[in-house]
Design a protein around this motif. Structure first.
Motif, PDB file in Angstrom:
ATOM      1  N   ASP A   1     -49.442 -22.214  -1.482  1.00  0.00           N
ATOM      2  CA  ASP A   1     -48.450 -21.379  -2.174  1.00  0.00           C
ATOM      3  C   ASP A   1     -48.528 -21.224  -3.710  1.00  0.00           C
ATOM      4  O   ASP A   1     -48.554 -22.109  -4.518  1.00  0.00           O
TER       5      ASP A   1
ATOM      6  N   LYS B   1     -51.378 -23.797  -6.439  1.00  0.00           N
ATOM      7  CA  LYS B   1     -51.734 -24.909  -5.456  1.00  0.00           C
ATOM      8  C   LYS B   1     -53.146 -24.994  -5.150  1.00  0.00           C
ATOM      9  O   LYS B   1     -53.676 -26.205  -4.899  1.00  0.00           O
TER      10      LYS B   1
ATOM     11  N   HIS C   1     -42.353 -15.538  -4.221  1.00  0.00           N
ATOM     12  CA  HIS C   1     -42.780 -15.519  -3.018  1.00  0.00           C
ATOM     13  C   HIS C   1     -44.290 -16.837  -2.927  1.00  0.00           C
ATOM     14  O   HIS C   1     -44.684 -17.026  -1.667  1.00  0.00           O
ATOM     15  N   ARG C   2     -44.571 -17.286  -3.877  1.00  0.00           N
ATOM     16  CA  ARG C   2     -45.488 -18.485  -4.075  1.00  0.00           C
ATOM     17  C   ARG C   2     -46.618 -18.123  -3.029  1.00  0.00           C
ATOM     18  O   ARG C   2     -46.590 -18.516  -1.903  1.00  0.00           O
TER      19      ARG C   2
ATOM     20  N   CYS D   1     -48.704 -26.321   5.591  1.00  0.00           N
ATOM     21  CA  CYS D   1     -49.158 -25.091   5.256  1.00  0.00           C
ATOM     22  C   CYS D   1     -48.414 -24.517   4.252  1.00  0.00           C
ATOM     23  O   CYS D   1     -47.575 -24.893   3.693  1.00  0.00           O
ATOM     24  N   SER D   2     -49.110 -23.429   3.687  1.00  0.00           N
ATOM     25  CA  SER D   2     -48.375 -22.588   2.668  1.00  0.00           C
ATOM     26  C   SER D   2     -47.270 -21.975   3.354  1.00  0.00           C
ATOM     27  O   SER D   2     -47.179 -21.661   4.610  1.00  0.00           O
ATOM     28  N   ASN D   3     -46.316 -21.331   2.510  1.00  0.00           N
ATOM     29  CA  ASN D   3     -45.193 -20.822   2.955  1.00  0.00           C
ATOM     30  C   ASN D   3     -45.471 -19.242   3.698  1.00  0.00           C
ATOM     31  O   ASN D   3     -46.431 -18.761   3.395  1.00  0.00           O
ATOM     32  N   HIS D   4     -44.840 -19.391   4.936  1.00  0.00           N
ATOM     33  CA  HIS D   4     -45.334 -18.200   5.977  1.00  0.00           C
ATOM     34  C   HIS D   4     -45.011 -16.694   5.425  1.00  0.00           C
ATOM     35  O   HIS D   4     -45.763 -16.005   5.290  1.00  0.00           O
TER      36      HIS D   4
ATOM     37  N   ARG E   1     -52.379 -33.462  12.042  1.00  0.00           N
ATOM     38  CA  ARG E   1     -53.390 -32.213  12.232  1.00  0.00           C
ATOM     39  C   ARG E   1     -54.740 -32.513  12.276  1.00  0.00           C
ATOM     40  O   ARG E   1     -55.612 -32.061  11.496  1.00  0.00           O
TER      41      ARG E   1
ATOM     42  N   LEU F   1     -35.706 -12.472  -4.897  1.00  0.00           N
ATOM     43  CA  LEU F   1     -36.774 -13.391  -4.535  1.00  0.00           C
ATOM     44  C   LEU F   1     -38.022 -13.136  -5.057  1.00  0.00           C
ATOM     45  O   LEU F   1     -38.961 -13.923  -4.791  1.00  0.00           O
TER      46      LEU F   1
ATOM     47  N   GLY G   1     -41.413 -22.665   8.576  1.00  0.00           N
ATOM     48  CA  GLY G   1     -42.393 -21.609   7.989  1.00  0.00           C
ATOM     49  C   GLY G   1     -41.853 -21.305   6.402  1.00  0.00           C
ATOM     50  O   GLY G   1     -42.588 -20.914   5.673  1.00  0.00           O
TER      51      GLY G   1
ATOM     52  N   ARG H   1     -40.763 -23.501   4.516  1.00  0.00           N
ATOM     53  CA  ARG H   1     -41.098 -24.598   3.611  1.00  0.00           C
ATOM     54  C   ARG H   1     -40.034 -24.614   2.427  1.00  0.00           C
ATOM     55  O   ARG H   1     -40.235 -24.303   1.316  1.00  0.00           O
TER      56      ARG H   1
ATOM     57  N   ASN I   1     -40.736 -21.827  -3.210  1.00  0.00           N
ATOM     58  CA  ASN I   1     -40.768 -20.488  -2.923  1.00  0.00           C
ATOM     59  C   ASN I   1     -39.260 -20.151  -2.843  1.00  0.00           C
ATOM     60  O   ASN I   1     -38.375 -20.848  -2.564  1.00  0.00           O
ATOM     61  N   HIS I   2     -39.132 -19.136  -3.359  1.00  0.00           N
ATOM     62  CA  HIS I   2     -37.716 -18.421  -3.633  1.00  0.00           C
ATOM     63  C   HIS I   2     -37.017 -18.140  -2.210  1.00  0.00           C
ATOM     64  O   HIS I   2     -35.795 -18.528  -2.163  1.00  0.00           O
ATOM     65  N   PRO I   3     -37.615 -17.416  -1.374  1.00  0.00           N
ATOM     66  CA  PRO I   3     -36.844 -17.211   0.019  1.00  0.00           C
ATOM     67  C   PRO I   3     -36.511 -18.527   0.389  1.00  0.00           C
ATOM     68  O   PRO I   3     -35.453 -18.873   1.006  1.00  0.00           O
TER      69      PRO I   3
END
Lengths: 453, 453
Positions: free
Chosen positions: A134, A138, A292-293, A319-322, B23, B97, B291, B293, B321-323
């Motif tokens: 992210d 990160k 969007h990190r 996980c990091s954002n998709h 995981r 975003l 996803g 996050r 994250n903005h979205p």
């Protein structure tokens, strides 16, 4: 009976001792002033789209199709190559943006990044040695967390540095070992200063784990050449330490000089016993997709059992954002010559980069025109870090706070990044639109002339 | 001269001692088998869209417009209320975003969340006491980081628990103080067990900072009622500890029972000296937008100076994250009665929830039909945590690994969540499509019958 709120006494002292100036009290004051109707020009952090930079059309078109794949079959006027890219991504990632990915990030994205590195540097890259994160922040925090477990674990940081490093080391309770950059020599590296700070730390009982290099540099605007990088790698080899290469500004160079990656030099020198962590991001460059990190870290010369520990740390956060993972795929896979969207991509990319170049010049020239302010040329990145002469007894925090209150310009005191004792600086971004930037320079000129009177 | 890679000896021992089974090695084996062509049914984590759950149409329509606002003026067949929502968001968030937000997250989103809490619970909520985070996980990690600075700092965790908690506490070097849930009593709370584990910890010199409660419970499927929550709050008050209420499954209750929030009970009891951290997320419920996050933490009964420390920690990572921040806005602001998109929203939401309800029953009934497996009713959340009888000398890790290799079903051993000594369990999600889930039950039945023979 009983009942006690959590109080500041319950809070981790290391957190209390953590400083992060980029979003510190001056920014909080700016937010407060803005809420009361004052116009604020935010020059405190590299947030291009908040200052009018437009997102690249192809990035957002693809993302809109992936957020709602129903649009793919509708006639919404997108170029065919955009539709094809979206379809290709859906083939690779059929369950879409709402899913957790593998902890390391989507494999097809990591493969695309490896190809990008191979093409950029002419060297091999392994997708299994890449983790998506992210934002680069990160990935930096993860590696620092893996390396620091006690006060005597030290990390060498440039002075000045980006405070993410100092803040994270403070939070982890490790030692910051600063090596001065040479302001009189365009913020260049000095082997002598590195050696000096290393020796002092070792004498103090510090076990130095890694050296951080930010290239192009935040906050100084300096850019390293091949020989500088070679010198650092050889230094790291001699001292048995790892290198953390923060290369998030690799596309932001404004004065004739090529970006040289640490990976490439390491490869050319055929050094296989110095561990390299290198970072890239979608937040800077010409995308400016901070929100969007998304970033990645590539590992070189590192054993599998260490990678597995780093992967486990990724896994704990899932996980990091998709969507961010897709943005970094697009960064390394932009439209190609012949694609319908290629001309617009080039126009937008070059427009952003040439405007940044122009603004770098406007700002450094403007600041240098002010008596009592000296600014090295802004060769790369997105910032100026000018030296300011201020009256004795005053400090740069006070200077920046007064500037904010009087003019609405929000910048960060040099003390937040670290500076040689007895000197004063501030950091400002080059990001406001050209007209605003000229206004910033004018206002600082008037303010500086009156400051302390 | 010199030269040494980073090796495992350089790595933080606390990281090496961190375990994260969701995981862990079994999932890694599954990924490997899948790469070699084996069909895997992933029941290891709550990732609904990876198992065929469709995203809600309104969420993705709004996101597609925000990723590319050019679409707003085009005729792409979206309902008018979707267009209006997108326009309203752009009014509040004009730079879009691609920007870093405030560290705490967008103010209009936090205001919407406060209103949602007020409506849900009939109590006041303050947007300044809400921080937006990259999934609830990140908000949990932040609070644990603030509270734990040494080995004697303890956090009470249910046994079994979700391993994010144990892993994060291990990484921070604090103490996990488990309080058993009562499997024989539908995994219910036991004041006696809580008291016992608290007393033992205090006698061992542990300074307990907080108690974690997961409601509805991951992994057990249990749901607390008003009196249970009252008991925990009174316990926390008596012991002078804070409460971390993980309420991310608040929309996932399948058997007649209402969700009761800790905030509401705290408010009703007029207790203002017990600190509450409560968490929600877009990853679970009926959205299943893992996803993206995105989550939030709401703070109650906490001094400003503590909030400032938590905000600083947010700031070092810049922002979530903005979205994702927009997705949580949409979670608390879905289409309203009378909106064109309302009927579809209701159809999709109720379709997902009724399917989950049906699958909870299929799974618990199916597992209970197997000799040697006993499963409490799945009242809420997305998991079953059945008790399995296995031959002496065998363990649940071996069981799950063999099940994976033989059947392609990927589940997590109970040891990853914690279980009473001498008992064995596994955790599986209820998420595969109904037909697949029946297949899962059948395959486990055959496997279990043969296991250890």
């Amino acid at each position: 009976m009983g009942g006690k709120m959590i109080t500041i006494k319950d809070i981790n002292k290391k957190l209390i001792n953590t400083h992060y100036a980029v979003r510190g009290p001056i920014v909080q004051k700016a937010v407060e002033l803005e809420a009361n109707g004052k116009e604020i020009i935010y020059c405190n952090n590299g947030n291009p789209q908040s200052l009018g930079q437009k997102p690249l059309t192809f990035v957002r078109q693809v993302l809109s199709l992936l957020e709602n794949p129903d649009l793919i079959s509708k006639d919404i006027g997108y170029p065919q190559d955009i539709i094809n890219t979206a379809k290709k991504i859906i083939d690779e990632d059929p369950n879409g943006l709402g899913t957790y990915t593998q902890s390391a990030g989507l494999l097809f994205v990591r493969k695309a990044i490896a190809k990008f590195i191979e093409k950029r540097d002419g060297i091999k890259s392994d997708p299994n040695m890449i983790h998506l994160t992210d934002g680069a922040s990160k990935g930096i925090q993860n590696v620092l967390t893996a390396l620091i477990s006690k006060e005597t674990d030290g990390i060498m940081l440039p002075l000045p540095q980006y405070p993410l490093y100092s803040a994270t080391i403070e939070l982890l309770g490790g030692s910051k070992i600063f090596y001065e950059l040479d302001e009189g020599n365009n913020w260049g590296l000095s082997h002598e200063y590195m050696e000096k700070s290393y020796k002092k730390a070792v004498a103090d009982g510090i076990d130095i784990k890694a050296i951080v290099v930010i290239n192009p540099s935040n906050p100084t605007g300096g850019v390293l050449d091949y020989d500088n990088i070679k010198m650092i790698i050889e230094f790291a080899k001699e001292k048995n330490i790892a290198i953390m290469a923060d290369e998030v500004y690799q596309d932001n160079i404004y004065i004739k000089q090529d970006f040289v990656s640490f990976a490439k030099v390491l490869n050319n020198l055929e050094i296989n016993d110095v561990t390299l962590f290198s970072y890239h991001s979608v937040s800077k460059g010409y995308l400016g997709e901070c929100g969007h990190r998304s970033g990645y870290v590539e590992y070189r010369n590192i054993p599998d059992d260490v990678i597995n520990q780093l992967l486990k740390m990724q896994a704990v956060g899932l996980c990091s954002n998709h969507p961010g993972q897709i943005v970094i795929y697009l960064l390394v896979n932009p439209p190609k010559e012949g694609d319908e969207s290629f001309p617009l991509f080039i126009e937008e990319r070059d427009g952003i980069l040439s405007s940044l170049k122009k603004k770098a010049k406007i700002l450094s020239n403007g600041l240098n025109s002010i008596e009592g302010i000296t600014c090295n040329p802004i060769i790369g990145a997105m910032y100026a870090f000018p030296n300011i002469t201020i009256p004795q007894g005053k400090n740069d925090f006070d200077y920046c706070m007064k500037l904010l209150v009087e003019t609405g310009i929000c910048i960060v005191p040099g003390s937040g990044f670290g500076q040689k004792e007895g000197t004063h600086h501030f950091r400002t971004t080059i990001l406001p639109p050209e007209e605003k930037l000229r206004e910033v320079v004018e206002k600082i000129k008037v303010f500086h002339g009156n400051y302390g009177n």
